[in-house]
Write an enzyme that holds these catalytic residues in place. Structure first.
Site, PDB file in Angstrom:
ATOM      1  N   ARG A 147     -10.592  -1.769   7.066  1.00  8.31           N
ATOM      2  CA  ARG A 147      -9.592  -2.646   7.646  1.00  8.31           C
ATOM      3  C   ARG A 147      -8.598  -2.401   9.274  1.00  8.31           C
ATOM      4  O   ARG A 147      -8.905  -3.286  10.307  1.00  8.31           O
ATOM      5  CB  ARG A 147      -8.218  -2.782   6.722  1.00  8.31           C
ATOM      6  CG  ARG A 147      -7.612  -2.208   6.530  1.00  8.31           C
ATOM      7  CD  ARG A 147      -6.286  -1.156   7.515  1.00  8.31           C
ATOM      8  NE  ARG A 147      -4.777  -1.178   7.287  1.00  8.31           N
ATOM      9  CZ  ARG A 147      -4.353  -0.168   7.769  1.00  8.31           C
ATOM     10  NH1 ARG A 147      -4.448   0.624   9.548  1.00  8.31           N
ATOM     11  NH2 ARG A 147      -3.009  -0.257   7.162  1.00  8.31           N
ATOM     12  N   GLY A 195      -5.387   4.681  17.837  1.00  6.82           N
ATOM     13  CA  GLY A 195      -5.039   5.704  17.069  1.00  6.82           C
ATOM     14  C   GLY A 195      -3.272   5.717  16.756  1.00  6.82           C
ATOM     15  O   GLY A 195      -3.007   6.392  16.103  1.00  6.82           O
ATOM     16  N   THR A 196      -2.774   5.230  18.043  1.00  7.30           N
ATOM     17  CA  THR A 196      -1.335   5.342  18.090  1.00  7.30           C
ATOM     18  C   THR A 196      -0.166   4.198  17.227  1.00  7.30           C
ATOM     19  O   THR A 196      -0.154   3.307  17.165  1.00  7.30           O
ATOM     20  CB  THR A 196      -0.221   4.823  19.419  1.00  7.30           C
ATOM     21  OG1 THR A 196      -1.548   5.768  20.474  1.00  7.30           O
ATOM     22  CG2 THR A 196       0.973   5.320  19.278  1.00  7.30           C
ATOM     23  N   ASP A 197       0.043   4.849  15.357  1.00 12.49           N
ATOM     24  CA  ASP A 197       0.734   4.701  14.445  1.00 12.49           C
ATOM     25  C   ASP A 197       1.557   5.399  14.270  1.00 12.49           C
ATOM     26  O   ASP A 197       2.457   4.719  12.893  1.00 12.49           O
ATOM     27  CB  ASP A 197      -0.112   4.507  13.820  1.00 12.49           C
ATOM     28  CG  ASP A 197      -0.621   5.563  13.045  1.00 12.49           C
ATOM     29  OD1 ASP A 197      -0.621   6.374  13.659  1.00 12.49           O
ATOM     30  OD2 ASP A 197      -1.397   5.798  12.064  1.00 12.49           O
ATOM     31  N   LYS A 234       0.910  -0.812   0.544  1.00  9.82           N
ATOM     32  CA  LYS A 234       0.027  -0.103   0.066  1.00  9.82           C
ATOM     33  C   LYS A 234       0.750   1.366   0.039  1.00  9.82           C
ATOM     34  O   LYS A 234       1.900   0.792   0.567  1.00  9.82           O
ATOM     35  CB  LYS A 234      -1.110  -0.414   1.259  1.00  9.82           C
ATOM     36  CG  LYS A 234      -1.825   0.979   1.091  1.00  9.82           C
ATOM     37  CD  LYS A 234      -2.256   1.318   2.135  1.00  9.82           C
ATOM     38  CE  LYS A 234      -2.365   2.175   3.618  1.00  9.82           C
ATOM     39  NZ  LYS A 234      -3.634   1.701   4.882  1.00  9.82           N
TER      40      LYS A 234
HETATM   41  P1  NAD Z   1      -9.413  12.768  11.896  1.00  6.24           P
HETATM   42  O1  NAD Z   1      -7.867  14.398  11.714  1.00  6.24           O
HETATM   43  O2  NAD Z   1     -10.297  12.718  11.433  1.00  6.24           O
HETATM   44  O3  NAD Z   1      -9.370  13.481  13.833  1.00  6.24           O
HETATM   45  C1  NAD Z   1      -8.401  13.376  14.845  1.00  6.24           C
HETATM   46  C2  NAD Z   1      -8.682  12.679  16.017  1.00  6.24           C
HETATM   47  O4  NAD Z   1      -7.912  12.895  17.300  1.00  6.24           O
HETATM   48  C3  NAD Z   1      -9.987  13.600  16.496  1.00  6.24           C
HETATM   49  O5  NAD Z   1     -10.927  12.914  17.245  1.00  6.24           O
HETATM   50  C4  NAD Z   1      -9.528  14.975  17.412  1.00  6.24           C
HETATM   51  O6  NAD Z   1     -10.320  14.977  18.236  1.00  6.24           O
HETATM   52  C5  NAD Z   1      -9.055  14.201  18.065  1.00  6.24           C
HETATM   53  N1  NAD Z   1      -6.948  14.651  18.525  1.00  6.24           N
HETATM   54  C6  NAD Z   1      -6.468  15.492  18.130  1.00  6.24           C
HETATM   55  N2  NAD Z   1      -5.269  15.745  18.400  1.00  6.24           N
HETATM   56  C7  NAD Z   1      -5.601  15.247  19.932  1.00  6.24           C
HETATM   57  C8  NAD Z   1      -5.209  15.985  21.430  1.00  6.24           C
HETATM   58  N3  NAD Z   1      -3.911  16.630  20.642  1.00  6.24           N
HETATM   59  N4  NAD Z   1      -5.437  15.108  22.441  1.00  6.24           N
HETATM   60  C9  NAD Z   1      -5.982  14.336  21.888  1.00  6.24           C
HETATM   61  N5  NAD Z   1      -7.048  13.853  21.113  1.00  6.24           N
HETATM   62  C10 NAD Z   1      -7.057  15.042  19.627  1.00  6.24           C
HETATM   63  O7  NAD Z   1      -8.287  11.659  11.966  1.00  6.24           O
HETATM   64  P2  NAD Z   1      -7.998  10.229  12.088  1.00  6.24           P
HETATM   65  O8  NAD Z   1      -8.499   9.708  10.447  1.00  6.24           O
HETATM   66  O9  NAD Z   1      -9.459   9.765  12.524  1.00  6.24           O
HETATM   67  O10 NAD Z   1      -7.490   8.966  12.955  1.00  6.24           O
HETATM   68  C11 NAD Z   1      -7.059   9.398  14.029  1.00  6.24           C
HETATM   69  C12 NAD Z   1      -5.910   8.589  13.715  1.00  6.24           C
HETATM   70  O11 NAD Z   1      -6.443   7.591  13.934  1.00  6.24           O
HETATM   71  C13 NAD Z   1      -4.412   9.289  13.780  1.00  6.24           C
HETATM   72  O12 NAD Z   1      -3.989   9.274  14.725  1.00  6.24           O
HETATM   73  C14 NAD Z   1      -4.113   7.968  12.441  1.00  6.24           C
HETATM   74  O13 NAD Z   1      -2.817   7.924  12.804  1.00  6.24           O
HETATM   75  C15 NAD Z   1      -4.853   7.043  13.465  1.00  6.24           C
HETATM   76  N6  NAD Z   1      -5.056   6.003  12.719  1.00  6.24           N
HETATM   77  C16 NAD Z   1      -4.397   4.151  12.769  1.00  6.24           C
HETATM   78  C17 NAD Z   1      -4.701   3.338  12.117  1.00  6.24           C
HETATM   79  C18 NAD Z   1      -3.326   1.952  12.508  1.00  6.24           C
HETATM   80  O14 NAD Z   1      -4.047   1.289  11.327  1.00  6.24           O
HETATM   81  N7  NAD Z   1      -3.756   1.752  13.952  1.00  6.24           N
HETATM   82  C19 NAD Z   1      -5.477   3.073  10.695  1.00  6.24           C
HETATM   83  C20 NAD Z   1      -6.165   4.361  10.509  1.00  6.24           C
HETATM   84  C21 NAD Z   1      -5.734   5.605  10.839  1.00  6.24           C
END
Ligand code: NAD
Length: 321
Positions: free
Chosen positions: A110, A220-222, A67
Protein backbone atom coordinates in the site's frame (compact mmCIF):
# COMPACT_ATOMS: atom_id res chain seq x y z
CA UNK A 1 -15.35 -13.96 10.63
CA UNK A 2 -12.82 -14.33 7.80
CA UNK A 3 -9.12 -14.81 8.41
CA UNK A 4 -6.58 -14.04 5.70
CA UNK A 5 -3.21 -14.94 7.24
CA UNK A 6 0.04 -13.21 6.37
CA UNK A 7 1.20 -16.33 4.51
CA UNK A 8 -1.77 -16.08 2.11
CA UNK A 9 -1.22 -12.47 1.00
CA UNK A 10 1.68 -13.13 -1.39
CA UNK A 11 0.18 -14.44 -4.60
CA UNK A 12 -3.33 -13.34 -3.59
CA UNK A 13 -3.09 -9.55 -3.85
CA UNK A 14 -1.05 -7.91 -6.60
CA UNK A 15 0.58 -4.50 -6.59
CA UNK A 16 -1.96 -3.43 -9.21
CA UNK A 17 -4.86 -4.52 -6.95
CA UNK A 18 -3.39 -2.30 -4.25
CA UNK A 19 -2.89 0.65 -6.58
CA UNK A 20 -6.55 0.43 -7.65
CA UNK A 21 -7.79 0.19 -4.04
CA UNK A 22 -5.61 3.04 -2.75
CA UNK A 23 -6.42 5.32 -5.68
CA UNK A 24 -10.12 4.91 -4.95
CA UNK A 25 -9.81 5.65 -1.24
CA UNK A 26 -7.56 8.70 -1.83
CA UNK A 27 -10.35 10.12 -4.01
CA UNK A 28 -12.92 9.36 -1.28
CA UNK A 29 -10.71 11.14 1.28
CA UNK A 30 -10.58 14.26 -0.89
CA UNK A 31 -14.38 14.14 -1.32
CA UNK A 32 -14.66 13.81 2.48
CA UNK A 33 -16.62 10.58 2.20
CA UNK A 34 -13.74 8.73 3.89
CA UNK A 35 -12.01 9.84 7.07
CA UNK A 36 -8.97 8.74 9.06
CA UNK A 37 -9.29 8.79 12.83
CA UNK A 38 -6.53 10.09 15.12
CA UNK A 39 -3.45 7.86 15.15
CA UNK A 40 -2.29 6.23 18.40
CA UNK A 41 1.43 5.39 18.72
CA UNK A 42 3.05 4.60 22.07
CA UNK A 43 6.31 3.21 23.44
CA UNK A 44 4.94 0.34 25.54
CA UNK A 45 7.94 0.09 27.89
CA UNK A 46 8.55 -3.57 26.98
CA UNK A 47 10.86 -5.12 24.36
CA UNK A 48 11.72 -1.55 23.21
CA UNK A 49 8.51 -1.79 21.19
CA UNK A 50 6.51 1.00 19.60
CA UNK A 51 2.85 -0.01 19.30
CA UNK A 52 -0.09 1.81 17.82
CA UNK A 53 -3.06 1.78 15.53
CA UNK A 54 -4.38 3.64 12.54
CA UNK A 55 -8.11 3.54 11.86
CA UNK A 56 -10.80 5.11 9.72
CA UNK A 57 -14.04 4.67 7.80
CA UNK A 58 -14.85 4.90 4.10
CA UNK A 59 -18.58 5.58 3.61
CA UNK A 60 -18.34 4.64 -0.09
CA UNK A 61 -16.83 1.17 0.28
CA UNK A 62 -18.04 0.76 3.92
CA UNK A 63 -14.50 -0.23 4.93
CA UNK A 64 -14.32 0.26 8.70
CA UNK A 65 -11.47 -0.92 10.87
CA UNK A 66 -7.95 -0.47 12.05
CA UNK A 67 -4.38 -1.58 11.53
CA UNK A 68 -2.67 -2.46 14.79
CA UNK A 69 1.00 -3.14 15.24
CA UNK A 70 4.31 -1.37 15.31
CA UNK A 71 8.03 -1.90 15.63
CA UNK A 72 9.74 -4.62 17.70
CA UNK A 73 13.51 -4.05 17.23
CA UNK A 74 14.49 -7.42 18.76
CA UNK A 75 12.43 -9.47 16.28
CA UNK A 76 15.27 -9.98 13.79
CA UNK A 77 17.05 -12.19 16.35
CA UNK A 78 13.87 -14.30 16.57
CA UNK A 79 13.65 -14.75 12.81
CA UNK A 80 10.71 -12.35 12.58
CA UNK A 81 10.24 -8.99 10.81
CA UNK A 82 10.72 -6.00 13.10
CA UNK A 83 7.62 -4.28 11.72
CA UNK A 84 4.49 -6.26 12.63
CA UNK A 85 0.93 -5.35 11.72
CA UNK A 86 -2.53 -6.87 11.50
CA UNK A 87 -5.66 -5.32 9.99
CA UNK A 88 -9.08 -5.78 11.63
CA UNK A 89 -12.15 -5.02 9.51
CA UNK A 90 -15.61 -4.50 11.01
CA UNK A 91 -19.09 -4.68 9.51
CA UNK A 92 -20.14 -1.02 9.24
CA UNK A 93 -23.81 -1.92 9.77
CA UNK A 94 -23.42 -4.02 12.93
CA UNK A 95 -19.93 -3.44 14.35
CA UNK A 96 -19.21 -7.18 14.23
CA UNK A 97 -15.65 -8.17 13.36
CA UNK A 98 -15.70 -9.11 9.68
CA UNK A 99 -12.10 -10.07 9.04
CA UNK A 100 -8.56 -10.28 10.39
CA UNK A 101 -5.88 -9.83 7.74
CA UNK A 102 -2.08 -10.13 7.96
CA UNK A 103 -0.74 -6.62 7.39
CA UNK A 104 3.03 -6.91 6.89
CA UNK A 105 3.26 -7.41 3.12
CA UNK A 106 0.14 -5.30 2.62
CA UNK A 107 1.89 -2.34 4.31
CA UNK A 108 4.72 -2.45 1.78
CA UNK A 109 2.27 -2.85 -1.12
CA UNK A 110 0.00 0.00 0.00
CA UNK A 111 2.98 2.32 0.58
CA UNK A 112 4.38 1.53 -2.86
CA UNK A 113 0.88 2.03 -4.28
CA UNK A 114 0.77 5.58 -2.90
CA UNK A 115 4.01 6.70 -4.55
CA UNK A 116 3.11 4.90 -7.79
CA UNK A 117 -0.23 6.75 -7.84
CA UNK A 118 1.62 10.04 -7.39
CA UNK A 119 3.89 9.17 -10.33
CA UNK A 120 0.90 8.15 -12.44
CA UNK A 121 -0.88 11.46 -11.84
CA UNK A 122 1.98 13.94 -11.41
CA UNK A 123 5.15 12.87 -13.27
CA UNK A 124 5.80 14.13 -16.78
CA UNK A 125 4.58 11.67 -19.42
CA UNK A 126 8.09 11.64 -20.94
CA UNK A 127 9.82 10.68 -17.64
CA UNK A 128 12.52 8.10 -18.50
CA UNK A 129 14.97 8.08 -15.56
CA UNK A 130 14.00 7.13 -12.02
CA UNK A 131 16.22 7.92 -9.03
CA UNK A 132 15.90 5.95 -5.79
CA UNK A 133 17.16 7.37 -2.48
CA UNK A 134 17.13 4.55 0.07
CA UNK A 135 17.73 0.83 -0.45
CA UNK A 136 16.01 -0.81 2.52
CA UNK A 137 13.06 -3.22 2.76
CA UNK A 138 10.47 -0.82 1.29
CA UNK A 139 12.66 0.35 -1.58
CA UNK A 140 12.20 -2.77 -3.73
CA UNK A 141 8.40 -2.48 -3.52
CA UNK A 142 8.63 1.23 -4.29
CA UNK A 143 10.76 0.68 -7.39
CA UNK A 144 8.69 -2.25 -8.69
CA UNK A 145 5.45 -0.23 -8.46
CA UNK A 146 7.04 2.91 -9.91
CA UNK A 147 8.48 1.11 -12.95
CA UNK A 148 4.93 0.28 -14.08
CA UNK A 149 3.90 3.94 -14.28
CA UNK A 150 6.11 5.29 -17.09
CA UNK A 151 8.49 3.88 -19.73
CA UNK A 152 11.58 4.12 -17.53
CA UNK A 153 14.86 3.43 -19.31
CA UNK A 154 17.33 3.77 -16.40
CA UNK A 155 17.35 3.34 -12.61
CA UNK A 156 19.78 5.46 -10.57
CA UNK A 157 20.19 4.95 -6.83
CA UNK A 158 21.90 6.46 -3.81
CA UNK A 159 22.05 5.07 -0.27
CA UNK A 160 23.82 6.24 2.87
CA UNK A 161 24.93 2.73 3.71
CA UNK A 162 26.90 1.08 0.89
CA UNK A 163 26.39 -2.58 0.05
CA UNK A 164 22.56 -2.44 0.21
CA UNK A 165 21.79 -2.10 -3.52
CA UNK A 166 21.08 -5.81 -4.15
CA UNK A 167 17.29 -5.44 -3.80
CA UNK A 168 17.06 -2.51 -6.18
CA UNK A 169 19.44 -4.08 -8.68
CA UNK A 170 17.37 -7.25 -8.85
CA UNK A 171 14.09 -5.34 -9.34
CA UNK A 172 15.71 -3.32 -12.15
CA UNK A 173 16.99 -6.59 -13.68
CA UNK A 174 13.47 -8.15 -13.42
CA UNK A 175 12.22 -5.25 -15.55
CA UNK A 176 15.18 -5.24 -17.95
CA UNK A 177 16.15 -1.68 -16.97
CA UNK A 178 19.84 -0.75 -16.47
CA UNK A 179 20.80 0.08 -12.87
CA UNK A 180 23.56 2.39 -11.60
CA UNK A 181 24.56 3.56 -8.11
CA UNK A 182 25.44 7.27 -8.32
CA UNK A 183 26.10 10.30 -6.11
CA UNK A 184 23.30 12.70 -5.21
CA UNK A 185 24.42 15.40 -7.67
CA UNK A 186 24.10 12.99 -10.60
CA UNK A 187 20.88 11.49 -9.31
CA UNK A 188 19.25 14.93 -9.06
CA UNK A 189 20.65 16.11 -12.39
CA UNK A 190 19.48 13.07 -14.39
CA UNK A 191 16.33 11.71 -12.72
CA UNK A 192 12.87 12.73 -13.94
CA UNK A 193 11.24 10.98 -10.97
CA UNK A 194 12.85 10.63 -7.51
CA UNK A 195 11.55 8.34 -4.76
CA UNK A 196 12.93 8.85 -1.23
CA UNK A 197 12.41 5.95 1.19
CA UNK A 198 14.84 6.20 4.10
CA UNK A 199 14.77 6.51 7.89
CA UNK A 200 16.68 9.80 7.79
CA UNK A 201 16.29 12.57 10.37
CA UNK A 202 18.32 15.08 8.31
CA UNK A 203 17.76 16.39 4.78
CA UNK A 204 19.54 14.23 2.20
CA UNK A 205 18.63 15.91 -1.10
CA UNK A 206 19.10 19.67 -1.55
CA UNK A 207 16.80 21.92 -3.57
CA UNK A 208 19.75 22.94 -5.77
CA UNK A 209 20.29 19.28 -6.77
CA UNK A 210 16.80 18.92 -8.28
CA UNK A 211 16.07 20.12 -11.80
CA UNK A 212 12.83 21.70 -13.11
CA UNK A 213 10.17 19.20 -14.17
CA UNK A 214 11.10 16.55 -11.61
CA UNK A 215 8.47 14.63 -9.68
CA UNK A 216 9.44 13.52 -6.18
CA UNK A 217 7.66 10.97 -4.02
CA UNK A 218 8.94 11.46 -0.45
CA UNK A 219 7.85 8.31 1.36
CA UNK A 220 10.19 7.76 4.31
CA UNK A 221 9.09 10.60 6.60
CA UNK A 222 6.21 9.27 8.69
CA UNK A 223 7.18 10.55 12.16
CA UNK A 224 7.86 13.87 13.82
CA UNK A 225 11.52 14.81 13.32
CA UNK A 226 12.26 12.65 10.26
CA UNK A 227 13.32 14.50 7.10
CA UNK A 228 14.58 13.42 3.66
CA UNK A 229 14.77 16.59 1.54
CA UNK A 230 15.68 20.20 2.20
CA UNK A 231 12.68 22.33 3.25
CA UNK A 232 13.55 24.79 0.45
CA UNK A 233 12.66 22.07 -2.06
CA UNK A 234 9.07 22.05 -0.81
CA UNK A 235 9.01 25.83 -1.18
CA UNK A 236 10.08 25.44 -4.82
CA UNK A 237 7.60 22.63 -5.55
CA UNK A 238 3.86 22.16 -5.78
CA UNK A 239 3.25 19.92 -2.78
CA UNK A 240 0.71 17.08 -2.81
CA UNK A 241 -0.02 14.62 -0.03
CA UNK A 242 -2.30 11.80 1.09
CA UNK A 243 -3.68 13.76 4.08
CA UNK A 244 -2.80 17.38 4.91
CA UNK A 245 -3.13 16.94 8.71
CA UNK A 246 -0.46 14.20 8.66
CA UNK A 247 1.70 15.98 6.09
CA UNK A 248 2.16 19.05 8.31
CA UNK A 249 2.59 17.11 11.57
CA UNK A 250 4.53 13.91 10.76
CA UNK A 251 5.24 14.17 7.03
CA UNK A 252 7.97 15.76 4.94
CA UNK A 253 6.09 19.09 4.95
CA UNK A 254 6.39 19.46 8.75
CA UNK A 255 9.76 21.28 8.42
CA UNK A 256 8.80 23.65 5.58
CA UNK A 257 5.54 24.58 7.32
CA UNK A 258 7.28 25.13 10.69
CA UNK A 259 9.91 27.27 8.96
CA UNK A 260 7.28 29.43 7.22
CA UNK A 261 8.43 28.26 3.75
CA UNK A 262 5.14 26.52 2.92
CA UNK A 263 1.56 27.28 3.89
CA UNK A 264 -0.66 24.38 4.98
CA UNK A 265 -3.40 25.80 2.70
CA UNK A 266 -1.14 25.34 -0.35
CA UNK A 267 -0.76 21.56 0.13
CA UNK A 268 -3.04 19.62 -2.22
CA UNK A 269 -4.54 16.22 -1.45
CA UNK A 270 -3.68 13.80 -4.27
CA UNK A 271 -7.27 12.56 -4.08
CA UNK A 272 -8.39 15.91 -5.53
CA UNK A 273 -6.21 15.23 -8.59
CA UNK A 274 -7.55 11.66 -8.89
CA UNK A 275 -11.14 12.95 -8.60
CA UNK A 276 -10.48 15.58 -11.29
CA UNK A 277 -10.92 18.53 -8.91
CA UNK A 278 -7.30 19.71 -9.21
CA UNK A 279 -5.26 19.80 -12.43
CA UNK A 280 -2.13 18.29 -10.84
CA UNK A 281 1.01 19.19 -12.83
CA UNK A 282 0.39 22.31 -14.94
CA UNK A 283 3.71 22.69 -16.78
CA UNK A 284 6.69 20.63 -17.92
CA UNK A 285 9.00 22.77 -15.75
CA UNK A 286 7.00 22.47 -12.52
CA UNK A 287 8.52 20.47 -9.67
CA UNK A 288 5.85 18.28 -8.08
CA UNK A 289 6.41 16.64 -4.70
CA UNK A 290 4.19 14.01 -3.10
CA UNK A 291 4.48 13.78 0.69
CA UNK A 292 3.35 10.19 1.39
CA UNK A 293 2.73 9.87 5.12
CA UNK A 294 0.73 6.61 5.19
CA UNK A 295 -2.88 6.64 6.36
CA UNK A 296 -5.07 3.97 7.96
CA UNK A 297 -7.59 4.10 5.11
CA UNK A 298 -4.88 2.79 2.75
CA UNK A 299 -4.54 -0.26 5.01
CA UNK A 300 -8.28 -0.81 5.16
CA UNK A 301 -8.59 -0.47 1.37
CA UNK A 302 -5.93 -3.09 0.59
CA UNK A 303 -7.08 -5.43 3.38
CA UNK A 304 -10.65 -5.25 2.02
CA UNK A 305 -9.31 -6.12 -1.43
CA UNK A 306 -7.45 -9.09 0.11
CA UNK A 307 -10.64 -10.35 1.78
CA UNK A 308 -12.68 -10.00 -1.44
CA UNK A 309 -10.01 -11.88 -3.42
CA UNK A 310 -9.68 -14.59 -0.78
CA UNK A 311 -13.46 -15.14 -0.81
CA UNK A 312 -13.59 -15.12 -4.64
CA UNK A 313 -10.74 -17.65 -4.89
CA UNK A 314 -12.08 -19.88 -2.13
CA UNK A 315 -9.02 -19.20 0.05
CA UNK A 316 -10.75 -17.43 2.95
CA UNK A 317 -10.67 -19.21 6.31
CA UNK A 318 -14.04 -18.68 8.06
CA UNK A 319 -14.45 -19.06 11.81
CA UNK A 320 -17.45 -18.56 14.09
CA UNK A 321 -16.92 -15.50 16.26
P1 NAD B 1 14.87 -0.22 6.38
O1 NAD B 1 15.36 -0.19 7.78
O2 NAD B 1 14.76 -1.51 5.68
O3 NAD B 1 15.81 0.73 5.49
C1 NAD B 1 16.16 2.02 5.94
C2 NAD B 1 16.77 2.82 4.82
O4 NAD B 1 17.09 4.13 5.32
C3 NAD B 1 18.07 2.23 4.29
O5 NAD B 1 18.19 2.59 2.92
C4 NAD B 1 19.13 2.94 5.12
O6 NAD B 1 20.39 2.97 4.49
C5 NAD B 1 18.51 4.33 5.18
N1 NAD B 1 18.94 5.13 6.34
C6 NAD B 1 18.93 4.76 7.64
N2 NAD B 1 19.35 5.79 8.40
C7 NAD B 1 19.62 6.81 7.56
C8 NAD B 1 20.08 8.14 7.74
N3 NAD B 1 20.35 8.62 8.95
N4 NAD B 1 20.24 8.93 6.64
C9 NAD B 1 19.97 8.45 5.40
N5 NAD B 1 19.52 7.20 5.17
C10 NAD B 1 19.35 6.40 6.24
O7 NAD B 1 13.48 0.57 6.40
P2 NAD B 1 12.27 0.46 5.37
O8 NAD B 1 11.31 -0.58 5.85
O9 NAD B 1 12.77 0.39 3.99
O10 NAD B 1 11.55 1.86 5.64
C11 NAD B 1 12.14 3.07 5.19
C12 NAD B 1 11.37 4.25 5.75
O11 NAD B 1 10.04 4.25 5.25
C13 NAD B 1 11.24 4.24 7.28
O12 NAD B 1 11.49 5.55 7.74
C14 NAD B 1 9.78 3.87 7.52
O13 NAD B 1 9.29 4.39 8.72
C15 NAD B 1 9.14 4.53 6.30
N6 NAD B 1 7.82 4.00 5.94
C16 NAD B 1 6.90 4.90 5.50
C17 NAD B 1 5.63 4.46 5.15
C18 NAD B 1 4.62 5.44 4.63
O14 NAD B 1 3.45 5.08 4.48
N7 NAD B 1 5.00 6.64 4.31
C19 NAD B 1 5.31 3.10 5.23
C20 NAD B 1 6.30 2.20 5.63
C21 NAD B 1 7.56 2.66 5.98
Amino acid sequence: MIIVPESAIDGLVTQDDCIAAVEKVFASMAKRTARNFPVVREAIGHADALYGFKSGFDRESLALGLKAGGFWPGNAGKGLTNHQSTVFLFDADTGRCRAVVGGNLLTALRTAAASAISIRHLAREDARVIGMIGAGHQSAFQLRAALGQRTFERVLAWNLHPGMFGRLESVAREHGVPFEAVDLDRLGAEADVIVTITSSFDPILKASQVRPGTHLACMGTDTKGKQEVEAALLAAATVFTDEVAQSVSIGEAQHAVAGGLLQEADIVEIGAVIAGDHPGRTSAAEITLFDGTGVGLQDLAVASAAVDLAVAKGLAVEVDF
